[in-house]
Design a protein around this motif. Structure first.
Motif, PDB file in Angstrom:
ATOM      1  N   PRO A 244       0.805  -1.235   0.000  1.00 45.53           N
ATOM      2  CA  PRO A 244       0.000   0.000   0.000  1.00 45.53           C
ATOM      3  C   PRO A 244       0.831   1.276   0.000  1.00 45.53           C
ATOM      4  O   PRO A 244       0.531   2.222  -0.724  1.00 45.53           O
ATOM      5  CB  PRO A 244      -0.833  -0.139   1.277  1.00 45.53           C
ATOM      6  N   ASN A 245       1.886   1.319   0.815  1.00 45.99           N
ATOM      7  CA  ASN A 245       2.696   2.533   0.928  1.00 45.99           C
ATOM      8  C   ASN A 245       4.099   2.367   0.360  1.00 45.99           C
ATOM      9  O   ASN A 245       4.985   3.188   0.605  1.00 45.99           O
ATOM     10  CB  ASN A 245       2.784   2.978   2.392  1.00 45.99           C
ATOM     11  N   ARG A 279      -0.601  -5.841   4.149  1.00 45.55           N
ATOM     12  CA  ARG A 279       0.728  -5.270   4.421  1.00 45.55           C
ATOM     13  C   ARG A 279       1.841  -6.303   4.341  1.00 45.55           C
ATOM     14  O   ARG A 279       2.995  -5.979   4.611  1.00 45.55           O
ATOM     15  CB  ARG A 279       0.736  -4.622   5.814  1.00 45.55           C
ATOM     16  N   ASN A 324       0.052   6.593  -5.798  1.00 40.75           N
ATOM     17  CA  ASN A 324      -0.861   5.507  -6.131  1.00 40.75           C
ATOM     18  C   ASN A 324      -0.237   4.603  -7.176  1.00 40.75           C
ATOM     19  O   ASN A 324       0.874   4.808  -7.623  1.00 40.75           O
ATOM     20  CB  ASN A 324      -2.196   6.081  -6.640  1.00 40.75           C
TER      21      ASN A 324
END
Length: 339
Positions: A244-245, A279, A324
């Motif tokens: 995600p990050n 994650r 993104n």
């Protein structure tokens, strides 16, 4: 009788005192009054000052005064401290002189006692930027071999792969604090930054680099801890775009050594993300010797590894910018960010 004796003695003393005594007392009183008058005038009147070469000449000045009455001129030294401008000028000069002495002294001492330190710093800078020109002939040869290798040309022809050099994305001031981009970088170590090809979705990654003779655990054999470090870093970089990050920490690393990795050779690391759950990401990879140009088979398998990467909780709050998937696919540098 006593009174007559005292008066007679007084008269005798008066007659005995010479006239010179009165003139001496009178001159002393006049000189004292003149000195008081001169000092009073000097305190009220300002006199021109000139720069002197020594501090003693700046603190005292001789003034000549005519007392009149036919007497010779009187010379008096009056203390005059330097002005604020002069004191500030001297203070600044001493400070700058001290800085220059310390600076030049340190450079001279470094050149005399530690000449390799300056040379090593310059070599590391040049090795990290081969495109800017490298004076080391061996480093130039390593860079040219990688750039012209058929496998590299094959990766460049694949539109799904993005070519990057992640170590060059690290700010210059931070590179000395990054193990594989700082301490391990240089001639006879990791001579040039690894050349990386990866897709924008975090599914696969290829890294090509050269390992030098100063990375050994045994003579002529690269240290196993270094190989584990290279596998950990490369496999982690492979899965970053899928998280995600775009960043994660190593939770588990499993390394299997299949054959000795000889020093002073080119190697290729192949990584593939096998599973992603929120994650968490699982990645497997192989470290092989880079096959010679024109060879049909793959290189020799040297190391196999698998890793579990976990993105820290709330890491997105700490990051200023979270790209993104579209921006990751469009930006070559964002695809490998975080390593």
């Amino acid at each position: 009788m006593a009174g007559l004796l005292s008066r007679s003695l007084l008269r005798a003393g008066t007659s005995i005192a010479p006239k010179q005594t009165y003139s001496t007392l009178r001159n002393s009183t006049r000189a004292q009054n003149l000195s008081q008058r001169i000092y009073a005038q000097a305190s009220l009147k300002s006199y021109p000052r000139t720069f002197a070469t020594s501090p003693q000449k700046q603190q005292y000045r001789t003034h000549t005064y005519d007392s009149g009455d036919g007497n010779p001129p009187v010379k008096i030294q009056i203390q005059e401290p330097p002005s604020f401008f002069k004191r500030s000028f001297h203070f600044i000069g001493r400070v700058l002189g001290g800085i220059l002495i310390v600076t030049f002294g340190s450079v001279i001492a470094l050149v005399i006692y530690e000449p390799d330190m300056i040379v090593a710093t310059e070599v590391v800078r040049m090795a990290m930027h081969p495109e800017e020109g490298v004076s080391d002939e061996r480093t130039l040869q390593i860079e040219a071999y990688i750039q012209n290798h058929p496998i590299v040309q094959k990766f460049r022809d694949d539109p799904s792969l993005i070519e990057t050099r992640p170590h060059l994305d690290i700010p210059t001031l931070l590179r000395p604090n990054v193990l594989t981009a700082g301490v391990l970088t240089g001639p006879d170590r990791i001579a040039v930054p690894p050349l990386v090809f990866a897709d924008g979705e975090g599914k696969k990654l290829y890294a090509i680099l050269h390992v030098g003779e100063q990375l050994c655990g045994h003579p002529g054999v690269v240290h196993g801890g270094l190989l584990a470090t290279l596998m950990d870093e490369t496999l982690a970089r492979c899965c970053f775009p899928a998280l995600p990050n775009k960043i994660a920490m190593t939770a588990n690393l499993d390394v299997n050594y299949r054959a000795p990795c000889k020093a002073n050779q080119f190697v290729i690391i192949k990584a593939e993300t096998t599973k992603v759950e929120g994650r968490k990401a699982w990645v497997s990879g192989r470290l092989e010797s880079l096959p010679a140009p024109g060879a049909d088979a793959d290189g020799r398998l040297l190391v196999e590894a698998s890793v579990l990467m976990i993105e820290p909780k709330n890491i997105g709050v700490l990051m200023r910018e979270v790209p993104n998937k579209d921006s990751v696919s469009a930006s070559p540098r964002a695809a490998v960010r975080g390593a």
